[in-house]
Design a protein around this motif. Structure first.
Motif, PDB file in Angstrom:
ATOM      1  N   LEU A   1       0.821  -1.215   0.000  1.00 56.88           N
ATOM      2  CA  LEU A   1       0.000   0.000   0.000  1.00 56.88           C
ATOM      3  C   LEU A   1       0.854   1.263   0.000  1.00 56.88           C
ATOM      4  CD1 LEU A   1      -2.831  -0.990   2.501  1.00 56.88           C
ATOM      5  CD2 LEU A   1      -2.966  -0.901   0.003  1.00 56.88           C
ATOM      6  N   ALA A   2       1.933   1.248   0.754  1.00 52.44           N
ATOM      7  CA  ALA A   2       2.814   2.415   0.823  1.00 52.44           C
ATOM      8  C   ALA A   2       3.527   2.643  -0.499  1.00 52.44           C
ATOM      9  CB  ALA A   2       3.837   2.241   1.946  1.00 52.44           C
ATOM     10  N   GLY A   3       3.774   1.580  -1.221  1.00 52.68           N
ATOM     11  CA  GLY A   3       4.497   1.680  -2.480  1.00 52.68           C
ATOM     12  C   GLY A   3       3.721   2.337  -3.595  1.00 52.68           C
ATOM     13  N   ASP A   4       2.416   2.487  -3.428  1.00 51.11           N
ATOM     14  CA  ASP A   4       1.633   3.119  -4.493  1.00 51.11           C
ATOM     15  C   ASP A   4       1.823   4.623  -4.550  1.00 51.11           C
ATOM     16  OD1 ASP A   4      -0.001   4.302  -2.567  1.00 51.11           O
ATOM     17  OD2 ASP A   4      -1.756   3.083  -3.004  1.00 51.11           O
ATOM     18  N   GLY A   5       2.551   5.173  -3.568  1.00 48.93           N
ATOM     19  CA  GLY A   5       2.836   6.606  -3.560  1.00 48.93           C
ATOM     20  C   GLY A   5       1.724   7.447  -2.978  1.00 48.93           C
ATOM     21  N   GLY A   6       0.506   6.937  -2.971  1.00 45.68           N
ATOM     22  CA  GLY A   6      -0.611   7.718  -2.469  1.00 45.68           C
ATOM     23  C   GLY A   6      -0.976   7.403  -1.039  1.00 45.68           C
ATOM     24  N   CYS A   7      -0.411   6.351  -0.495  1.00 41.34           N
ATOM     25  CA  CYS A   7      -0.652   5.992   0.899  1.00 41.34           C
ATOM     26  C   CYS A   7      -2.122   5.649   1.128  1.00 41.34           C
ATOM     27  CB  CYS A   7      -0.217   7.141   1.806  1.00 41.34           C
ATOM     28  SG  CYS A   7       0.565   6.633   3.337  1.00 41.34           S
ATOM     29  N   GLY A   8      -2.755   5.017   0.143  1.00 44.03           N
ATOM     30  CA  GLY A   8      -4.176   4.709   0.230  1.00 44.03           C
ATOM     31  C   GLY A   8      -4.462   3.467   1.046  1.00 44.03           C
ATOM     32  N   LEU A   9      -5.638   3.422   1.618  1.00 40.75           N
ATOM     33  CA  LEU A   9      -6.073   2.291   2.431  1.00 40.75           C
ATOM     34  C   LEU A   9      -6.985   1.396   1.598  1.00 40.75           C
ATOM     35  CD1 LEU A   9      -6.917   4.133   5.779  1.00 40.75           C
ATOM     36  CD2 LEU A   9      -4.779   3.024   5.115  1.00 40.75           C
TER      37      LEU A   9
ATOM     38  N   GLU B   1       6.434   3.353   5.536  1.00 42.51           N
ATOM     39  CA  GLU B   1       6.372   4.758   5.147  1.00 42.51           C
ATOM     40  C   GLU B   1       6.016   4.849   3.675  1.00 42.51           C
ATOM     41  OE1 GLU B   1       9.754   7.032   6.328  1.00 42.51           O
ATOM     42  OE2 GLU B   1       9.735   6.194   8.354  1.00 42.51           O
ATOM     43  N   CYS B   2       5.146   5.814   3.360  1.00 41.24           N
ATOM     44  CA  CYS B   2       4.683   6.002   1.995  1.00 41.24           C
ATOM     45  C   CYS B   2       5.674   6.841   1.204  1.00 41.24           C
ATOM     46  CB  CYS B   2       3.331   6.705   1.982  1.00 41.24           C
ATOM     47  SG  CYS B   2       2.073   5.808   2.893  1.00 41.24           S
ATOM     48  N   GLY B   3       5.768   6.544  -0.056  1.00 45.94           N
ATOM     49  CA  GLY B   3       6.576   7.360  -0.941  1.00 45.94           C
ATOM     50  C   GLY B   3       5.771   8.563  -1.406  1.00 45.94           C
ATOM     51  N   GLY B   4       6.290   9.266  -2.354  1.00 46.28           N
ATOM     52  CA  GLY B   4       5.570  10.404  -2.908  1.00 46.28           C
ATOM     53  C   GLY B   4       5.767  11.669  -2.102  1.00 46.28           C
ATOM     54  N   ASP B   5       5.185  12.742  -2.594  1.00 48.27           N
ATOM     55  CA  ASP B   5       5.354  14.060  -1.977  1.00 48.27           C
ATOM     56  C   ASP B   5       4.647  14.186  -0.631  1.00 48.27           C
ATOM     57  OD1 ASP B   5       6.809  14.834  -4.177  1.00 48.27           O
ATOM     58  OD2 ASP B   5       5.064  15.680  -5.211  1.00 48.27           O
ATOM     59  N   ALA B   6       3.546  13.483  -0.445  1.00 46.88           N
ATOM     60  CA  ALA B   6       2.742  13.647   0.760  1.00 46.88           C
ATOM     61  C   ALA B   6       3.365  12.977   1.979  1.00 46.88           C
ATOM     62  CB  ALA B   6       1.335  13.102   0.531  1.00 46.88           C
ATOM     63  N   GLY B   7       4.231  11.985   1.777  1.00 48.63           N
ATOM     64  CA  GLY B   7       4.760  11.245   2.912  1.00 48.63           C
ATOM     65  C   GLY B   7       3.643  10.480   3.597  1.00 48.63           C
TER      66      GLY B   7
ATOM     67  N   GLY C   1      -8.274 -11.570   9.422  1.00 49.22           N
ATOM     68  CA  GLY C   1      -8.995 -10.326   9.597  1.00 49.22           C
ATOM     69  C   GLY C   1      -7.989  -9.195   9.436  1.00 49.22           C
ATOM     70  N   GLU C   2      -8.488  -7.975   9.225  1.00 53.02           N
ATOM     71  CA  GLU C   2      -7.542  -6.884   8.939  1.00 53.02           C
ATOM     72  C   GLU C   2      -8.113  -5.536   9.344  1.00 53.02           C
ATOM     73  OE1 GLU C   2      -4.800  -6.651   5.265  1.00 53.02           O
ATOM     74  OE2 GLU C   2      -6.718  -5.756   4.663  1.00 53.02           O
ATOM     75  N   ASN C   3      -7.279  -4.741   9.987  1.00 53.30           N
ATOM     76  CA  ASN C   3      -7.560  -3.331  10.255  1.00 53.30           C
ATOM     77  C   ASN C   3      -6.431  -2.522   9.644  1.00 53.30           C
ATOM     78  OD1 ASN C   3      -9.938  -3.666  11.695  1.00 53.30           O
ATOM     79  ND2 ASN C   3      -8.959  -3.581  13.698  1.00 53.30           N
ATOM     80  N   LEU C   4      -6.787  -1.410   8.997  1.00 52.14           N
ATOM     81  CA  LEU C   4      -5.808  -0.523   8.375  1.00 52.14           C
ATOM     82  C   LEU C   4      -5.907   0.860   8.992  1.00 52.14           C
ATOM     83  CD1 LEU C   4      -6.398  -1.462   4.624  1.00 52.14           C
ATOM     84  CD2 LEU C   4      -4.571  -2.289   6.129  1.00 52.14           C
ATOM     85  N   TYR C   5      -4.791   1.567   8.962  1.00 52.35           N
ATOM     86  CA  TYR C   5      -4.730   2.902   9.542  1.00 52.35           C
ATOM     87  C   TYR C   5      -3.626   3.680   8.848  1.00 52.35           C
ATOM     88  CZ  TYR C   5      -3.863   6.433  13.213  1.00 52.35           C
ATOM     89  OH  TYR C   5      -3.689   7.596  13.919  1.00 52.35           O
ATOM     90  N   GLY C   6      -3.798   4.979   8.783  1.00 56.04           N
ATOM     91  CA  GLY C   6      -2.730   5.833   8.283  1.00 56.04           C
ATOM     92  C   GLY C   6      -3.176   6.683   7.128  1.00 56.04           C
TER      93      GLY C   6
END
Length: 175
Positions: free
Chosen positions: A70-78, A149-155, A87-92
């Motif tokens: 997910l972090a590798g997509d640059g957008g940090c999307g959930l 950690e997400c890539g891209g400008d937004a961090g 089961g899964e919970n996501l955050y960030g």
């Protein structure tokens, strides 16, 4: 003798700087350790009389892999994974220094909308109780969490916690 004193002072200054750096870095790491995730989950579970979860390295490896994806997509999307059997919970998301305490705290905060007696959720539109019910799901016995950690400008950061066995089966109460 003066050269020796200067070198000794420099070594002492470097040692002190390293000690300060260690103190400054340690809290960030400590806030995202496996034990931090386990303790935070178990505190919420204890409130409702559900047994503890333990850390599972296999589940954690999956969670870490998914967080990195997910972090590798640059957008940090959930986006939830599929077909893992967990089961899964996501955050960030972008622009934050997200921690275990922040993630589990947000999920557990959904408790305010969960009515155990009727096994219903009265969350406002766009919100849910499903993160909370997964945290306290009585049959889930192991967890593993990953952080990337997400890539891209937004961090930003993505945290994924996975649960084995999974919870949130429709019509079943979590505890």
């Amino acid at each position: 003798m003066e050269l020796y004193s200067s070198a000794k002072a420099l070594c002492l200054a470097l040692a002190m700087a390293m000690a300060v750096a260690t103190v400054l870095v340690t809290p960030c790491t400590a806030q995202n350790s496996p034990q931090d995730f386990v303790d935070l989950h178990n505190a919420a579970r204890a409130e409702v009389g559900v047994g503890e979860v333990t850390w599972d390295d296999t589940v954690a490896a999956f969670a870490q892999s998914w967080a990195e994806h997910l972090a590798g997509d640059g957008g940090c999307g959930l986006q939830h994974s599929s077909g893992s059997g967990y089961g899964e919970n996501l955050y960030g998301g972008p622009g934050g220094d997200w921690t275990a305490e922040g993630a589990v705290g947000l999920w557990v905060a959904e408790k305010q909308w969960y009515d155990h007696d009727s096994n219903t959720c009265s969350a406002p539109e766009g919100d849910t109780c499903l993160h909370y019910t997964q945290v306290v799901w009585r049959d889930s016995t192991t967890i593993g969490c990953g952080r990337a950690e997400c890539g891209g400008d937004a961090g930003g950061v993505i945290i994924s916690c996975n649960y084995n066995p999974p919870g949130n089966f429709e019509g079943q109460s979590p505890y």
